[in-house]
Structure formats: C-alpha cells, structure tokens
Design a protein around this motif. Structure first.
Motif, mmCIF file in Angstrom:
data_model
loop_
_atom_site.group_PDB
_atom_site.id
_atom_site.type_symbol
_atom_site.label_atom_id
_atom_site.label_comp_id
_atom_site.label_asym_id
_atom_site.label_seq_id
_atom_site.Cartn_x
_atom_site.Cartn_y
_atom_site.Cartn_z
ATOM 1 N N ALA A 1 34.928 48.698 33.942
ATOM 2 C CA ALA A 1 36.137 48.685 34.775
ATOM 3 C C ALA A 1 35.787 48.609 36.256
ATOM 4 O O ALA A 1 36.452 47.904 37.034
ATOM 5 C CB ALA A 1 36.974 49.930 34.488
ATOM 6 N N THR A 2 34.743 49.305 36.669
ATOM 7 C CA THR A 2 34.317 49.273 38.072
ATOM 8 C C THR A 2 33.809 47.892 38.459
ATOM 9 O O THR A 2 34.125 47.378 39.540
ATOM 10 C CB THR A 2 33.227 50.328 38.325
ATOM 11 N N VAL A 3 33.014 47.277 37.581
ATOM 12 C CA VAL A 3 32.505 45.929 37.857
ATOM 13 C C VAL A 3 33.655 44.939 37.976
ATOM 14 O O VAL A 3 33.667 44.078 38.879
ATOM 15 C CB VAL A 3 31.521 45.489 36.751
ATOM 16 N N ALA A 4 34.633 45.044 37.090
ATOM 17 C CA ALA A 4 35.771 44.116 37.121
ATOM 18 C C ALA A 4 36.581 44.266 38.395
ATOM 19 O O ALA A 4 37.120 43.292 38.931
ATOM 20 C CB ALA A 4 36.649 44.356 35.892
ATOM 21 N N ARG A 5 36.654 45.496 38.913
ATOM 22 C CA ARG A 5 37.499 45.757 40.076
ATOM 23 C C ARG A 5 36.758 45.611 41.397
ATOM 24 O O ARG A 5 37.291 45.069 42.367
ATOM 25 C CB ARG A 5 38.084 47.167 39.946
ATOM 26 N N GLU A 6 35.502 46.080 41.448
ATOM 27 C CA GLU A 6 34.777 46.143 42.718
ATOM 28 C C GLU A 6 33.515 45.297 42.752
ATOM 29 O O GLU A 6 32.851 45.252 43.789
ATOM 30 C CB GLU A 6 34.408 47.600 43.033
ATOM 31 N N GLY A 7 33.157 44.674 41.620
ATOM 32 C CA GLY A 7 31.952 43.865 41.589
ATOM 33 C C GLY A 7 30.702 44.711 41.397
ATOM 34 O O GLY A 7 30.748 45.947 41.424
ATOM 35 N N VAL A 8 29.564 44.045 41.227
ATOM 36 C CA VAL A 8 28.305 44.758 40.992
ATOM 37 C C VAL A 8 27.910 45.602 42.208
ATOM 38 O O VAL A 8 27.403 46.718 42.070
ATOM 39 C CB VAL A 8 27.181 43.762 40.629
ATOM 40 N N GLU A 9 28.139 45.071 43.416
ATOM 41 C CA GLU A 9 27.803 45.846 44.618
ATOM 42 C C GLU A 9 28.601 47.138 44.681
ATOM 43 O O GLU A 9 28.083 48.189 45.056
ATOM 44 C CB GLU A 9 28.061 45.001 45.869
ATOM 45 N N GLY A 10 29.883 47.053 44.309
ATOM 46 C CA GLY A 10 30.700 48.264 44.267
ATOM 47 C C GLY A 10 30.207 49.249 43.231
ATOM 48 O O GLY A 10 30.211 50.462 43.456
ATOM 49 N N LEU A 11 29.757 48.726 42.074
ATOM 50 C CA LEU A 11 29.208 49.590 41.033
ATOM 51 C C LEU A 11 27.965 50.320 41.525
ATOM 52 O O LEU A 11 27.815 51.534 41.312
ATOM 53 C CB LEU A 11 28.864 48.746 39.799
#
Length: 575
Positions: free
Chosen positions: A100-110
């Motif tokens: 869910a984090t990757v879908a919303r914020e991308g790998v950098e956000g993860l």
C-alpha cells in the motif's frame, strides 16, 4: 528477592541493552559452537533465499530488495538483538502495508517510512516501552496472524493463476476478489501447473523428508520444469531483469518535510507491526529453548536493522517466526547463526544471481501460499472459538478488521475489546462477603474447617515445591507468572501449583500454563494443579493442560497425599 530474602539490584542500562551476542561470547565460544551456528545459519539461509524474494515481489518491489533486507537487516538484528536465536528479514506480515505504501508514495516513500520506523523502534526500546507490547491479549495475536494469512493468500492468486487484469489489482479484499473473478478467463494453465508443482513438492518433502529445504528444492524443480518444457510463464528475469550480484552503496532516501508527513502514518504502522511481530517471534524462540529474551534490547536492534536496510534500499525488517523456529531446530547456539545466515545469503547472491532470472513468479506465489497456510494457528483458533464467547468475539472481530479494514485498526480494536472484556470479567469475579470487618479478629483453631494436623513432611520434602497464585491470572500478569514458572525445574522433582485463590483465568494465562506443563514434563518434573475451580479447570483442559502433562487435585493436601502414596508404592516395588 531470591530464596534467601536478598534484594536484587535493578539492572543497569548497560545490562539491559547489552546484545545477546556479547553474552554468548562471554560464556565461552569455540569451534564446536561455531560449527553448530554455521550449520544452522546455512539451513536458515536456504529457507530465506526464495522466501525473501517472494515477499519482496508480493510487496510491490523488486526481489533484490528482499535480499538486501535479509542480508543487512538480518545481520544487525542478530548482532545487536536481545534474543539469542532471532532471525530477521522481510516478513509476510508486512506485505499488505508495504504494498500500500509503494502504491501511494513510491519506493522512495517506502524507504523513508522504513527509516522513520527504525528511528521510532530505537526510541521505543530505549524508553523501555517494549514491556507494554507484551500486554496484547492472545486472541488478538491469533486473529491478527490469521487475518494476515488470508490477505497474503489472496494477494498471490493472480500470480498463481497467471491472470491478466484489466487494470491495477485492488488492495482491499472484496474488490480484489471481484477483479480476479472478472479476469478468470485469462488464466494461464502453465502458471497454474507450476504453482501446483511447487506446492505439491513442498508438501511431499515436508512429509517424507522434513529435514530437507523443501522451499528451495520446490523452486528449483519448478524453474527446471519451466525451462526444459519451455512453459510460457513470467519469471523474475522477464519482469525484473534478474537481480544484482552485489549490495548497492548505502544512500539516504530523499527527504522533505511534506514527504515525511505523508509517510508518517505508514512509519507508525511499520513500527507497531514490527515490534509486535519481532517480540512474538522472540517469545516463540523462548518457548522452544527455555531461554528468555530482553524485549527492549530486541526493539533497539529492530530499529537499527530497519535504518540499515533502508540505507541499502531494502524494505521493512523484523523478527520472523518461521525462520527463527528453523534456526532453533537446526541446532543454533547463539546469534552468530543469524549473522552467518546473512553472510550465506550474500554469498548466494554473489554466486547464483544469474540463475534467479529463471525462477517463475507462480512458483514464488506457491511458496507464499504455503507460508500463509502455515501462519494460521488453526488449533489455537479453534480452541479460542470454543473456550468462551468473549475470547471468540475478540478473535473474530480482530480477524475481520484485519481482513476487511486495516491491520493497525484490527490490533487497536482487538486490544480495546480485550480490555473491556477483562474489566467485565473482573467486575463479575468480585465477591462481597457479609460480616467481614476491615480488621480480621482472631478465631479459635477448632473453627478453622480447612485445618489439618501438622506433619513434619510438610517442611521436609525437599523434592516438592508449592507455588500459590492469588488473584486474577490474565494476559497482563501472564509474562510475570511465566517468568516464575520457568524456574520450576531448577532443583525439584515435584511441583504443585495452588490455584484455589484464582477467581479468573483467561486464554493467555492458560497458554502460559500449557507451556510450563510441557517444559515440566520434558524436565521430568511431576506437575500438579490444586484447588482449581471447575471453570478454571475447563479452560485449562481446553488449552491442553491435561494428562499426561499435569494432574489435578482438589487441594494441596490431596496432591501431597498422592505423591506420598506414589512414593510408598515405588519403595515397596523396589523392595
């Protein structure tokens, strides 16, 4: 205080946060211990190799990030942790949150959220808040784990059936299943065959050759079949272009205040779930070995492991129950096995990276399907459903919220329900007796109906120890009582637990007594439970606290008489 009445000094900061690795080395570490740890580390690495890649792919990132997490995070967890046998790495429990984090914020956000979660875990550990995580009721952990298993299994259906979806696969369960049903016509028979072959190989090897690395062999068989038969299935190579043959250089994730605020809820969820998962894993290792971990030291290590994993582009790292149990069963001596597990994984990546390109994604999905099935504590789930309506309610609500709503929400609501249930039970357990003044008056000995004549054997039986539990025995007291019961096999042959003053006992407490009973039987200690009410005895029996592990007696005197009779019979037989 100890048995002599001496007061123990409070442990110092250094004593509480000294890694178990240092403790093990101080005990004496030689070639025999290194050999045991090397064999265990290699065994766990063979299990972790396909699993780390499978979890990463299911989480929406490339498989190499799962390996980076197991190598870097796993090494730090073993080197700095407060558990002797903990194996760290990516865990299936994080799949939904990470995806869910990757879908919303991308790998950098993860990666930023992972690093922030690591900082939170370090703070939680140093503030000694890890102790309070032990208060989570047993039905919540069982329902939570079962819910995660359902989500993981559902997330692998598209890969196992080789489905081609019209759009992006939804995250929530019901929309996901509807989208998968709409795409049923695109099923790939080759992908289904590879998944079935993988699952079948794992199950057959588990039954016929339980000591063999079933998951790795299954992946190898599936990959070989796909290559030799030219099966039209998607592989790691076709989707990701393979995996690198070395670790990347460490680098800080991109940071901004807005980005940090955006991923803050994800970081909190990562930290909470990581703390719960790692301490559950450490408790499992304690139960298998009779050792005790230090929870706050373990959380500090988990925090630094997540910071380290993020620096190398990895995902969330935590203690992993299945790999930790494998480590114990493989004969590990201490944390060096976990450090060697990471070193072996690095060696595998350096040498065998090109071969990973041929692994079918449906084979990795089959592995996660087996992992999901094994995650469900089926016997515990059924026991809690039968034990009481309150425990069943907490279990089912937690399970439903995790599956259909949110992981964190399931834990919070489950814990709140458990607390309300406890308060209700405590209110019902209070009895008000009439004509009982605040200060008790002296009474004649003859009026004491429970009185019996004194016997010298009451004080002279060095082989028997008696403990009495007074008050409610519930999840909040389980860890304290468990620590006391861990010492029952130290010097005595017979152990009598007086439960006559226990007005209430919940499933978590029953689970603690079940573990103590098994440990006592393994050590050759005769275990009696005396004075338990019918309700308490029924709860204990439902949780497996029964013959041959324990014997029940109406009173402590009855238990002593039974022991005396057995001793006399044994003496007569010997003569």
């Amino acid at each position: 205080m100890d048995a002599a009445g001496n007061r123990h000094a409070r442990p110092t900061f250094a004593e509480l946060f000294t890694p178990k690795l240092v403790t093990v080395l101080r005990e004496g570490y030689g070639a025999a211990q290194l050999k045991a740890d090397a064999i265990a580390g290699l065994t766990v690495a063979i299990v972790a190799l396909p699993l780390s890649m499978a979890i990463a792919i299911a989480s929406g990132v490339s498989p190499d990030r799962g390996l980076f997490t197991a190598i870097v995070g796993g090494f730090i967890i073993s080197a700095l942790g407060g558990s002797r046998f903990q194996i760290g790495g990516p865990a299936g429990a994080f799949i939904v949150l990470v995806a869910a984090t990757v879908a919303r914020e991308g790998v950098e956000g993860l990666i930023l959220a992972t690093m922030m979660a690591g900082i939170m875990l370090v703070a939680i550990g140093y503030l000694r808040l890890g102790t309070y995580i032990k208060f989570i009721p047993y039905p919540v952990t069982v329902g939570f784990t079962a819910g995660i298993a359902v989500i993981i299994f559902a997330s692998q259906l598209s890969e196992m059936f080789g489905l081609t979806l019209a759009g992006k696969e939804p995250g929530p369960l019901v929309p996901k299943l509807m989208a998968l049903a709409d795409a049923a016509g695109t099923a790939n028979p080759a992908a289904i065959a590879v998944a079935v072959l993988t699952i079948g190989t794992i199950l057959v090897l588990k039954r016929l050759r339980p000591g063999w690395p079933g998951m790795l062999i299954a992946v190898g068989v599936a990959s070989l079949a796909a290559v030799l038969l030219g099966l039209p299935v998607e592989t790691i190579g076709t989707r990701f272009g393979g995996i690198p043959r070395s670790l990347p250089w460490p680098a800080l994730p991109g940071f901004s205040i807005d980005k940090a605020l955006a991923v803050l809820p994800d970081a909190v969820s990562f930290a909470l779930l990581g703390a719960i998962e790692s301490l559950l894993s450490a408790v499992v290792a304690d139960g298998m070995t009779g050792r005790r971990h230090r929870s706050n030291c373990e959380l500090v290590a988990q925090g630094f492991a997540n910071i380290g994993a993020a620096l190398f582009g990895g995902i969330c790292a935590t203690g992993t129950i299945a790999r930790t149990a494998t480590n114990v069963r493989a004969g590990a001596h201490g944390p060096v096995s976990g450090m060697l597990h990471s070193a072996f994984l690095l060696g595998f990546m350096l040498v065998a990276a090109p071969l990973a390109s041929y692994i079918p994604l449906s084979a990795l999905a089959g592995i996660l399907a087996v992992v999901a099935w094994n995650m469900v504590e089926k016997q515990a789930f059924a026991t809690l459903i039968r034990s009481s309506r309150g425990d069943a309610l907490v279990l089912l609500v937690t399970f439903a919220l995790v599956v259909f709503r949110d992981l964190t929400e399931g834990i919070v609501v489950g814990f709140a329900l458990g607390s309300v249930l406890f308060i209700d039970r405590m209110a019902k357990s209070i009895a008000v007796e009439t004509d009982q003044p605040l200060v008790q008056e002296d009474v004649a000995d003859a009026t004491n109906g429970s009185r019996h004549a004194y016997e010298a054997s009451d004080a002279g039986d060095a082989d028997t120890v008696i403990y009495r539990i007074s008050g409610a025995f519930f999840f909040g007291a389980a860890s304290t009582v468990g620590a006391v019961l861990d010492r029952i096999a130290d010097q005595r042959k017979n152990f009598i637990l007086d439960c006559s003053q226990v007005p209430f006992l919940d499933s978590t407490a029953a689970n603690v007594l079940e573990g103590a009973a098994r440990k006592a039987r393994k050590a050759g200690v005769r275990f009696f439970i005396a004075g338990a009410s019918p309700q308490t005895r029924r709860m204990l029996i439902n949780h497996g606290v029964k013959r041959p592990y324990v014997s029940y007696a109406a009173t402590v005197r009855d238990a002593r008489d039974l022991l005396a009779a057995e001793r006399a019979a044994s003496t007569s037989a010997a003569q």
